[in-house]
Design a protein around this motif. Structure first.
Motif: not given
Lengths: 343, 343
Positions: A257, A287, A289-292, A260-261, A264, A267, A231-232
């Motif tokens: 992963l 993962l 499906r869970l994030v917006r 997802l990062a 973030g 945003s 992720g980093e």
DNA sequence: GTCGATGACTGAACCGGTTCAGTCTCATGT
DNA sequence: ACATGAGACTGAACCGGTTCAGTCATCGAC
């Protein structure tokens, strides 16, 4: 009860049944050499005694198997904990093996060399009957190393560069083309792939397919940059890309992963997803499906993948000739993180 | 080269050195009974031959160990892939064991009964020397089951209800109090805990501490609701809570995955985090740092936890008396998902 | 009535280590 | 010069299975 509990052995069964060790062995393994009546008597005594075969003894006998297979995981430590891929793979392999009474040994390694050292040790000490090799690399030294080791192996990846070992692979190129067409149809002209390490075979395959599909689609920009699946690193790379004078309008990540990062970071930088930036993840875990917004992803059935490779290795261990196999294509699952570019 | 490659045995070494099997065994194990000169000659021959001890043979000898320990994972399958906790724990256990040449067997199970069946099989077939038991439950049948099995075990959790088995535990209550004080100081008066399954001991401990701390802090509402650690269930539960007439202003989750799901649901329902809702996660993985807003979390060093429990089990296997141990407190890491309530 | 085949079962070897009870040698003490 | 003991090493048993070469009884065929 009188003395210390001792595991019952076939000798105990033999004594109780009034027959020899050999007869008990035949009976328990369903082989000819005992009458049906005797076999049933022996089985019933064995069950009464709560007998189970000693694995070390079985393994020691000529031609014996140890009833375990091994997997070595070698990825950057900091991504290991989170990456859903491995646990799902392990879970698939495991359920398949459990059905035939084979256990799974798991080991983590720092790099390919220590990974090979683990295989050598496992072979030398007879710890496992075979191994599953994951994350095939370009010029991977592992297939060759396995060649001189008396340790059957099946490779996840390929089909090139497996050094003759049976493999289970996916046609990632087709999925890459689908993603490019999908994004191009949404109006994207500048797409960057945030890929995994350059020396993975599937990374290279995806990159090649990506360039070709981008050319055909007439994109303005289509680059591939590499990160380490963590992720980093995924976040860092995204930050750099979005800070460009002409930033990409769509990013395709090689795992969930990093996607997802990336989400973030977008945003954090005030870049709206999907109106200003579309994001696609590879490998669809919860993962995504869970994030917006939820992440558009290429979905593979990783658990089934694990089951299949376990079946293949089982075949190899049974002495069958196992052919290379291709798993079904990943499916593109459009979700909230992709959309047309808005002004 | 002339014939098929065969693993060298101590008999081969004995022949080459012109001594008996027994002498070779003494030499290789650093025991008295051979002269220093002979020992060195034997060691050098062993190394030339590339000898390594056969694990099944060692295990079979009286008092022999199989050199492996086992872990059974029993959580809802759909959360398994993602939950970082297990892979981190495994990784910690593994690194510790690798140093002493012990392997790790991993198995997934559906429920406690099949988990116990796995332990029974492992004990009966002599597959492992010991096991680590995770996720201690209220009235957990496992410690008692281990009591009648010749299989040493160490429990992760407790210290109550471990049935006399050594355990490694954390004082979760202190961390819960810290979280409650932190949220109360930010002005929150209605806090709900989205906890794991009710029958886990640590869930119950945290719940009790939560109620007590809430009462002391004079909160208006402090409830605990239970979910199954999966993202889906965490999201569903959050949706229900936020739909209340008087919804909570802060949610404390028992793992990071459910917190992530909660964050997604809040965004979907137009509830701003943190100005309208604060979110705290338990167990701090990279996930918490990657999402926006980043998640305030209770951070434990899960890898160190794994290493420690592996050391304890090693101690037990060496015949030492191992005392229960407490790990350092989790640390609260305030991040973007918590803040004062804004009008 | 004998021969051969078949089936049921036994005894022993074997896998590759560990360990114990001896044997043999040599230095030491008296 | 001779008992004593320590050290070096051997031979064999043992762990718990599998498997192979026999032994013995029974049965059918001719």
């Amino acid at each position: 009860m009188g003395s210390v509990m001792r595991r019952p052995t076939i000798m105990d069964i033999a004594r109780a049944a009034g027959v020899s060790k050999g007869a008990v062995s035949y009976a328990l393994n369903g082989r000819p050499g005992v009458s049906e009546a005797t076999r049933e008597r022996i089985l019933s005594i064995a069950s009464d005694l709560g007998w189970a075969p000693s694995n070390p003894a079985r393994a020691l006998a000529p031609g014996g198997r140890v009833g375990a297979i091994g997997m070595v995981v070698d990825r950057p430590a900091r991504s290991l904990g989170i990456e859903p891929f491995f646990m799902q793979l392990v879970s698939g392999v495991e359920t398949e093996l459990a059905a035939v009474g084979i256990d799974l040994m798991l080991q983590v390694a720092d790099n390919v060399d220590s990974e090979i050292a683990v295989y050598r040790r496992w072979a030398a000490e007879r710890r496992v009957d075979g191994v599953v090799i994951v994350d095939l690399r370009v010029e991977d030294p592992r297939p060759e190393a396995m060649g001189v080791l008396p340790l059957p192996a099946v490779v996840l990846g390929g089909p090139e560069g497996t050094g003759g070992l049976p493999c289970l692979y996916t046609d990632d190129a087709a999925s890459v083309r689908e993603v490019v067409h999908y994004l191009a149809a949404l109006g994207h002209r500048r797409i960057v792939r945030v890929a995994g390490p350059e020396d993975f075979v599937h990374t290279r395959d995806r990159s090649a397919a990506f360039q070709q599909a981008a050319r055909r689609a007439g994109l303005d920009e289509a680059r591939t940059v590499h990160a380490d699946y963590s992720g980093e690193d995924g976040g860092r790379t995204t930050r750099r890309l979005l800070a460009d004078a002409e930033p990409p309008t769509a990013l395709v990540y090689d795992n969930d992963l990093m996607a997802l990062a990336g989400l973030g970071v977008a945003s954090e930088m005030g870049v709206d997803v999907p109106s200003q930036l579309s994001i696609v993840a590879w490998d669809d875990s919860a993962l995504c499906r869970l994030v917006r917004p939820s992440l558009t992803a290429i979905s593979r059935d990783v658990v089934a993948h694990g089951r299949r490779v376990a079946q293949m290795l089982n075949g190899v261990l049974s002495g069958e000739r196992v052919a290379n196999e291709e798993t079904p294509l990943g499916e593109l699952r459009p979700r909230g993180s992709t959309g047309p570019l808005l002004p």
